[in-house]
Design an enzyme around this catalytic site. Structure first.
Site, PDB file in Angstrom:
ATOM      1  N   HIS A 126      -5.440   2.909   3.049  1.00 58.74           N
ATOM      2  CA  HIS A 126      -4.025   3.302   3.049  1.00 58.74           C
ATOM      3  C   HIS A 126      -3.800   4.356   4.125  1.00 58.74           C
ATOM      4  O   HIS A 126      -4.001   5.549   3.911  1.00 58.74           O
ATOM      5  CB  HIS A 126      -3.635   3.853   1.666  1.00 58.74           C
ATOM      6  CG  HIS A 126      -2.161   4.003   1.459  1.00 58.74           C
ATOM      7  ND1 HIS A 126      -1.474   3.366   0.444  1.00 58.74           N
ATOM      8  CD2 HIS A 126      -1.224   4.705   2.145  1.00 58.74           C
ATOM      9  CE1 HIS A 126      -0.195   3.682   0.503  1.00 58.74           C
ATOM     10  NE2 HIS A 126      -0.018   4.503   1.543  1.00 58.74           N
ATOM     11  N   HIS A 175      -0.947   5.014   7.466  1.00 60.88           N
ATOM     12  CA  HIS A 175       0.247   4.555   8.183  1.00 60.88           C
ATOM     13  C   HIS A 175       0.110   4.831   9.675  1.00 60.88           C
ATOM     14  O   HIS A 175      -0.177   5.965  10.075  1.00 60.88           O
ATOM     15  CB  HIS A 175       1.490   5.260   7.647  1.00 60.88           C
ATOM     16  CG  HIS A 175       1.884   4.834   6.269  1.00 60.88           C
ATOM     17  ND1 HIS A 175       2.824   3.859   6.025  1.00 60.88           N
ATOM     18  CD2 HIS A 175       1.444   5.245   5.051  1.00 60.88           C
ATOM     19  CE1 HIS A 175       2.971   3.690   4.713  1.00 60.88           C
ATOM     20  NE2 HIS A 175       2.135   4.532   4.097  1.00 60.88           N
ATOM     21  N   HIS A 220       3.578  -0.091  -2.573  1.00 62.12           N
ATOM     22  CA  HIS A 220       3.724   1.331  -2.876  1.00 62.12           C
ATOM     23  C   HIS A 220       4.371   1.443  -4.256  1.00 62.12           C
ATOM     24  O   HIS A 220       5.515   1.017  -4.452  1.00 62.12           O
ATOM     25  CB  HIS A 220       4.626   2.011  -1.855  1.00 62.12           C
ATOM     26  CG  HIS A 220       3.937   2.436  -0.601  1.00 62.12           C
ATOM     27  ND1 HIS A 220       3.522   1.537   0.357  1.00 62.12           N
ATOM     28  CD2 HIS A 220       3.607   3.677  -0.140  1.00 62.12           C
ATOM     29  CE1 HIS A 220       2.955   2.211   1.355  1.00 62.12           C
ATOM     30  NE2 HIS A 220       2.982   3.502   1.080  1.00 62.12           N
ATOM     31  N   GLU A 278       4.173   6.538  -7.166  1.00 59.46           N
ATOM     32  CA  GLU A 278       4.008   7.792  -6.428  1.00 59.46           C
ATOM     33  C   GLU A 278       5.141   8.734  -6.817  1.00 59.46           C
ATOM     34  O   GLU A 278       4.951   9.670  -7.582  1.00 59.46           O
ATOM     35  CB  GLU A 278       4.009   7.540  -4.919  1.00 59.46           C
ATOM     36  CG  GLU A 278       3.793   8.811  -4.105  1.00 59.46           C
ATOM     37  CD  GLU A 278       3.951   8.578  -2.603  1.00 59.46           C
ATOM     38  OE1 GLU A 278       3.518   9.446  -1.841  1.00 59.46           O
ATOM     39  OE2 GLU A 278       4.530   7.545  -2.206  1.00 59.46           O
TER      40      GLU A 278
END
Length: 364
Positions: free
Chosen positions: A19, A21, A203, A206
């Site tokens: 994970h 970005h 996602h 979170e």
């Protein structure tokens, strides 16, 4: 007895990152140079050191929404084929320097079309950069194409994932603010990916709670959960008693659904209070399929080695724990199964074993 792994030794360990970005891992100096070349004038400062500090400070607000605002500058300078290829190349180089042997890096193609690039041109530029960077620096990188959950282009992005899956795109993802934008809004894209035997992560869990996780798994069929921190809300912990898992938490553990946890980032976005209080400690002790990740190396001022080292200091982890996290990540990757086995048995386990024995000392 084994000594605790040092940061220096952890950097030598063969690590796996699931994970990360692309637009959250730029070098500050690269942002400044790309801004100058493209005419982008929105940066708060053009001094690379000061800019790096600014990103870190702005990312510590405790709000996911404010955290995401910092991406306007990184995305702003990633609007040409050359810029995208350069950023991808440098990401591969930086990961290799940190000892990462396999990484899955995600990005949203739709965010990089402001200057006229097509979605296909964006994907091809990123693949070009990672292919060259991986070849030059000895790291294998797969990419995840991401759809923004507040937009309506998820089917287009899902089709990109399938179209380029033999060229380096290993999966699909949705990202962005969770509240008000449930994953079920993109159900058609997930159903399409399932029909095409394609991999995807979501996602979830979170900034939003258990409903987001439940929808991602039971409605959308996610292979993995991006973050998944709030699964802790379905585990009852009482002093002196064994933790009791709720139905959803038990399902996630029993089905070995991977959790892509990003400790530093989770604190910055308010999903966890501190490293010592991060749910990863309890989840690891309960043998959930936990993986350790960076999320955004620039915004969090971190690396995968540093994330591991923070866990070592907070929970007293040793080499066996770090290997466990790493094997979890490799097992959970979207890479071909035979390649996963090759990396686990030929690179990861031998690499950790060597470091473990080198760090051992005879007992007096």
């Amino acid at each position: 007895m084994d000594e605790r792994p040092t940061l220096e030794d952890i950097r030598r360990a063969p690590k796996v990152l699931l994970h990360d970005h692309l637009d959250g891992g730029l070098r500050p100096a690269t942002i400044v140079e790309l801004a100058r070349e493209s005419g982008y004038d929105g940066l708060p400062t053009t001094d690379p050191d000061s800019l790096g500090t600014w990103f870190a400070e702005m990312s510590n607000s405790g709000s996911l929404e404010r955290y995401l605002e910092t991406f306007s500058h990184t995305v702003g300078v990633m609007q040409t084929r050359e810029a995208l290829a350069r950023v991808a190349y440098e990401a591969a180089e930086d990961l290799a320097r940190d000892g990462v042997v396999y990484a899955e890096v995600r990005y949203a193609p739709e965010l990089h079309t402001r200057e006229g690039l097509t979605l296909e041109q964006v994907v091809e530029a990123v693949l070009e950069g990672f292919e060259k960077g991986g070849r030059d620096h000895g790291v294998k990188v797969g990419t995840l194409v991401t759809a923004m959950r507040h937009q309506a282009r998820s089917m287009e992005i899902a089709e990109l994932a399938v179209r380029y899956r033999d060229a380096g795109v290993v999966g699909f993802d949705i990202a962005g603010a969770e509240a008000g934008y449930p994953p079920t809004r993109h159900l058609d894209a997930f159903e399409y990916l399932q029909r095409e035997n394609a991999h995807f992560t979501i996602h979830a869990g979170e900034a939003f709670g258990l409903p987001s996780i439940w929808q991602a798994i039971q409605w959308c069929g996610a292979d993995r959960l991006g973050h998944g921190v709030r699964i802790i809300d379905d585990i009852a912990v009482a002093d002196g008693q064994k933790p009791k898992l709720g139905r959803l938490a038990a399902y996630v553990r029993d089905k070995r659904i991977p959790l892509e946890m990003c400790p530093t980032s989770n604190i910055q976005t308010g999903a966890a209070k501190s490293i010592a209080e991060h749910p990863i400690g309890l989840l690891r002790s309960l043998n959930f399929r936990v993986t350790v990740n960076t999320d955004n190396r620039l915004m969090s001022g971190t690396s995968l080695s540093e994330e591991f080292h923070k866990l070592v200091e907070a929970f007293g982890y040793g080499w066996d724990d770090l290997r466990w996290f790493t094997v979890n990540a490799m097992k959970s990757s979207f890479l071909d199964f035979s390649e996963r086995l090759e990396l686990i048995n030929g690179v990861i386990k031998p690499g950790f074993e060597q470091l473990k024995w080198r760090g051992s000392r005879p007992v007096a």
